[in-house]
Enzyme design. Structure first.
Site, PDB file in Angstrom:
ATOM      1  N   GLY A  12       0.812  -1.213   0.000  1.00  0.00           N
ATOM      2  CA  GLY A  12       0.000   0.000   0.000  1.00  0.00           C
ATOM      3  C   GLY A  12       0.844   1.259   0.000  1.00  0.00           C
ATOM      4  O   GLY A  12       2.070   1.213   0.178  1.00  0.00           O
ATOM      5  N   ASP A  13       0.189   2.384  -0.259  1.00  0.00           N
ATOM      6  CA  ASP A  13       0.830   3.710  -0.256  1.00  0.00           C
ATOM      7  C   ASP A  13       1.963   3.826  -1.266  1.00  0.00           C
ATOM      8  O   ASP A  13       2.936   4.551  -1.058  1.00  0.00           O
ATOM      9  CB  ASP A  13       1.366   4.052   1.155  1.00  0.00           C
ATOM     10  CG  ASP A  13       0.267   4.035   2.196  1.00  0.00           C
ATOM     11  OD1 ASP A  13      -0.884   4.353   1.840  1.00  0.00           O
ATOM     12  OD2 ASP A  13       0.555   3.698   3.360  1.00  0.00           O
ATOM     13  N   GLY A  15       1.762   5.196  -4.112  1.00  0.00           N
ATOM     14  CA  GLY A  15       1.601   6.380  -4.952  1.00  0.00           C
ATOM     15  C   GLY A  15       0.575   6.140  -6.052  1.00  0.00           C
ATOM     16  O   GLY A  15       0.618   6.768  -7.109  1.00  0.00           O
ATOM     17  N   GLY A  17      -2.582   6.938  -6.089  1.00  0.00           N
ATOM     18  CA  GLY A  17      -3.436   8.098  -6.330  1.00  0.00           C
ATOM     19  C   GLY A  17      -2.854   8.990  -7.411  1.00  0.00           C
ATOM     20  O   GLY A  17      -3.545   9.401  -8.351  1.00  0.00           O
ATOM     21  N   HIS A  41      -5.398   8.183  -0.570  1.00  0.00           N
ATOM     22  CA  HIS A  41      -4.702   8.390  -1.837  1.00  0.00           C
ATOM     23  C   HIS A  41      -4.420   9.877  -2.005  1.00  0.00           C
ATOM     24  O   HIS A  41      -5.340  10.692  -2.013  1.00  0.00           O
ATOM     25  CB  HIS A  41      -5.545   7.857  -2.999  1.00  0.00           C
ATOM     26  CG  HIS A  41      -5.832   6.381  -2.876  1.00  0.00           C
ATOM     27  ND1 HIS A  41      -6.848   5.764  -3.541  1.00  0.00           N
ATOM     28  CD2 HIS A  41      -5.215   5.418  -2.160  1.00  0.00           C
ATOM     29  CE1 HIS A  41      -6.845   4.474  -3.246  1.00  0.00           C
ATOM     30  NE2 HIS A  41      -5.871   4.235  -2.398  1.00  0.00           N
ATOM     31  N   THR A  42      -3.149  10.207  -2.138  1.00  0.00           N
ATOM     32  CA  THR A  42      -2.746  11.614  -2.165  1.00  0.00           C
ATOM     33  C   THR A  42      -2.477  12.076  -3.590  1.00  0.00           C
ATOM     34  O   THR A  42      -1.785  11.394  -4.341  1.00  0.00           O
ATOM     35  CB  THR A  42      -1.440  11.791  -1.352  1.00  0.00           C
ATOM     36  OG1 THR A  42      -1.559  11.064  -0.145  1.00  0.00           O
ATOM     37  CG2 THR A  42      -1.147  13.242  -1.072  1.00  0.00           C
ATOM     38  N   ARG A 301       0.110   7.318  11.252  1.00  0.00           N
ATOM     39  CA  ARG A 301       1.130   6.446  11.850  1.00  0.00           C
ATOM     40  C   ARG A 301       2.412   6.471  11.016  1.00  0.00           C
ATOM     41  O   ARG A 301       2.370   6.697   9.813  1.00  0.00           O
ATOM     42  CB  ARG A 301       0.626   4.998  11.893  1.00  0.00           C
ATOM     43  CG  ARG A 301      -0.465   4.778  12.911  1.00  0.00           C
ATOM     44  CD  ARG A 301      -0.918   3.328  12.887  1.00  0.00           C
ATOM     45  NE  ARG A 301      -1.602   2.979  11.641  1.00  0.00           N
ATOM     46  CZ  ARG A 301      -1.988   1.756  11.313  1.00  0.00           C
ATOM     47  NH1 ARG A 301      -1.732   0.750  12.111  1.00  0.00           N
ATOM     48  NH2 ARG A 301      -2.625   1.532  10.185  1.00  0.00           N
ATOM     49  N   ARG A 303       5.233   5.032   8.838  1.00  0.00           N
ATOM     50  CA  ARG A 303       5.352   3.865   7.965  1.00  0.00           C
ATOM     51  C   ARG A 303       6.731   3.250   8.160  1.00  0.00           C
ATOM     52  O   ARG A 303       7.727   3.963   8.174  1.00  0.00           O
ATOM     53  CB  ARG A 303       5.192   4.276   6.500  1.00  0.00           C
ATOM     54  CG  ARG A 303       3.800   4.779   6.161  1.00  0.00           C
ATOM     55  CD  ARG A 303       3.745   5.228   4.699  1.00  0.00           C
ATOM     56  NE  ARG A 303       2.455   5.799   4.366  1.00  0.00           N
ATOM     57  CZ  ARG A 303       2.270   6.732   3.423  1.00  0.00           C
ATOM     58  NH1 ARG A 303       3.294   7.196   2.739  1.00  0.00           N
ATOM     59  NH2 ARG A 303       1.062   7.185   3.177  1.00  0.00           N
ATOM     60  N   ASP A 331      13.144   9.764  -6.551  1.00  0.00           N
ATOM     61  CA  ASP A 331      13.853  10.947  -6.026  1.00  0.00           C
ATOM     62  C   ASP A 331      14.285  10.771  -4.573  1.00  0.00           C
ATOM     63  O   ASP A 331      15.305  11.309  -4.147  1.00  0.00           O
ATOM     64  CB  ASP A 331      12.953  12.192  -6.152  1.00  0.00           C
ATOM     65  CG  ASP A 331      11.584  11.976  -5.520  1.00  0.00           C
ATOM     66  OD1 ASP A 331      10.884  11.037  -5.959  1.00  0.00           O
ATOM     67  OD2 ASP A 331      11.213  12.718  -4.591  1.00  0.00           O
ATOM     68  N   GLY A 414       8.892  13.016  -7.909  1.00  0.00           N
ATOM     69  CA  GLY A 414       8.459  14.035  -6.960  1.00  0.00           C
ATOM     70  C   GLY A 414       6.972  13.871  -6.710  1.00  0.00           C
ATOM     71  O   GLY A 414       6.290  13.155  -7.453  1.00  0.00           O
TER      72      GLY A 414
END
Ligand code: GDP
Ligand code: IMO
Ligand code: MG
Length: 431
Positions: A12-13, A15, A17, A41-42, A301, A303, A331, A414
């Protein structure tokens, strides 16, 4: 070839999004197929940050955004998310919600909290958003679905039946306060008014779009190693996260999917408990965490951070049928002189394997075998094309491609939505 799944290839996470937002430019529909408000999702647009939980990551591109039957929805959280987007000038008029999706109810939140407390040291480290208990009730056939909101009589009856059983659990098993029926039905009737215009036959909607040759993106939440069947059970989420879940979770046939883009960080992170062979110890861990901003989108939290694990990533390529990879956050590795990459696991019996262990004990006790690649130690800001990358950065990417026998079609340099390199051009990536 208009149907593409975007799937998390790690824990997960990764990227997702950002990648979905990017590819949504050249698509017509973006459809979430699993999970609920445990996802975060950022998307960063010109320095402005959007954090999406329920709404597919195509919303900022003005696309039709579908929440499929395989999702679970916390009505209150979703309404807040819709209102927040509208306040920020993002239209949500094209969001469509499957009537078959299940609702995260207040007792699911209470049971998630109670269960984690009861497990103590053995806890999973869930996001405490009620996800496991909601999917459990769906399988148990005690769930409340989005379409139940449309009929006040059915809604009241289902809430009464579920609550009678859940309150016994809450009081007797978890020692928690029971949930009062009074006011609850009325509250959900209020949510029903707000969500009613969004509820649609989303399977039919997607089928029609595909027949008309429109481009559809399936927006996967979480990551492959969090998959309920194939992940690092029990330290997983409760939905199918793998690409095959896109067919089940939206109601299309598997033959309709044309390509699968796996999203992976150039390193690895994990939130919550569970084994993690390449987890870094010491100063490099904290440096990577800080430089990568590795703090949870949903819970804040920390990571846990580790070096790139190609054994786990090879497993993700297999489980998802990944046709190309998006390698994000390259990066962040600019700060390191040496970059260990895990190419095999050393198993407790002394054997080495390049394939993900089928037995949990082998995975829990394996040790990573690293090949160390040289770092490039220069920022990747302002680089516009793959040719502009430092030689060692390009070699890092090529190493991944060679080891996995999969093309890297996107490289993240980035957080901003512009900061991505696509060696063969963006328009061809999702096709
Ligand atoms: P998701 O759940 O897979 O959508 O990922 P999250 O949004 O939870 O976490 C990814 C984080 O990395 C977010 O803060 C993104 O803004 C950020 N991000 C995405 N791609 C890149 C990248 O290529 N470089 C950097 N530095 N940050 C990125
Ligand atoms: P996105 O979509 C990272 C993890 C939790 C926990 C386990 C079970 O943003 O990549 P749950 O609340 O789902 O029952 O928790 O799964 N987890 C995630 N970790 N990103 C996510 O989503 C996650 N969704 C669930 O931390 O370890
Ligand atoms: Mg996330």
């Amino acid at each position: 070839m208009p149907a593409t799944v975007i799937v998390g290839a790690q824990w997960g996470d990764e990227g997702k999004g950002k990648i979905v937002d990017l590819l949504a430019q050249h698509s017509d529909l973006v459809c979430r197929y699993n999970g609920g408000p445990n996802a975060g999702h950022t998307i960063v647009v010109k320095g402005e940050t959007y954090k999406l939980k329920h709404i597919p990551s195509g919303i900022l591109r003005g696309k039709v955004c579908v929440i499929g039957a395989g999702c679970v929805v916390d009505a209150q959280v979703m309404i807040e998310e819709l209102d927040d987007l509208e306040t920020r000038g993002v239209s949500t008029g094209l969001v469509r919600l499957s009537g078959n999706a299940h609702l995260v109810m207040p007792w699911h939140l209470a049971i998630d909290r109670g269960s984690e407390r009861r497990l103590g040291k053995l806890k999973i480290g869930t996001t405490r958003r009620g996800i496991g208990p909601t999917y459990a009730d769906k399988a148990y056939r005690l769930g409340i679905r989005v379409q139940d909101l449309l009929d006040p009589k059915i809604l009241r009856q289902k809430i009464e039946v579920a609550l009678a059983e859940k309150n016994v659990w809450l009081e007797r098993v978890y020692g928690a306060e029971p949930i009062q029926l009074g006011g609850l039905v009325e509250r959900y009737e209020g949510y029903a008014e707000r969500l009613r215009p969004l509820i649609a036959d989303t399977s039919l909607l997607i089928d029609r779009a595909l027949r008309e040759g429109q481009r559809v993106i399936f927006d996967g939440a979480h990551g492959t190693l969090l998959d309920l069947d194939h992940g690092t059970y029990p330290f997983v989420t409760s939905s199918p996260t793998v690409a095959g879940g896109a067919a089940v979770g939206t109601g299309i046939g598997p033959t309709r999917i044309d390509s699968v883009i796996g999203v992976a960080k150039a390193y690895v992170t994990r939130v919550g408990e569970g084994p993690f062979p390449t987890e870094i110890e010491g100063a490099n861990h904290d440096r990577l965490q800080e430089l990568g901003g590795e703090f949870g989108t949903v819970t804040g939290r920390q990571r846990r951070c580790g070096w790139l694990d190609l054994v786990a990533l090879r497993y993700a390529v297999r489980l998802n049928g990944i046709t190309s990879l998006a390698l994000t956050k390259l990066d962040v590795l600019s700060a390191f002189a040496d970059l260990p990459v895990c190419v095999r696991y050393l198993l407790p019996n002394g054997a080495e394997t390049a394939d993900f262990p089928a037995h949990q004990s082998d995975f829990h006790h394996c040790r990573p075998v690293y090949e160390t690649l040289p770092g490039w130690q220069e920022p990747l800001d302002g680089i516009e094309s793959i040719r502009g990358l430092p030689d060692d950065a390009r070699r890092y990417v090529e190493f991944v491609e060679r080891e996995l026998e999969v093309e890297v079609s996107l490289i993240g340099t980035g957080a901003d939505r512009q900061r991505v390199l696509s060696p063969r051009g963006l328009e061809t990536v999702a096709s």
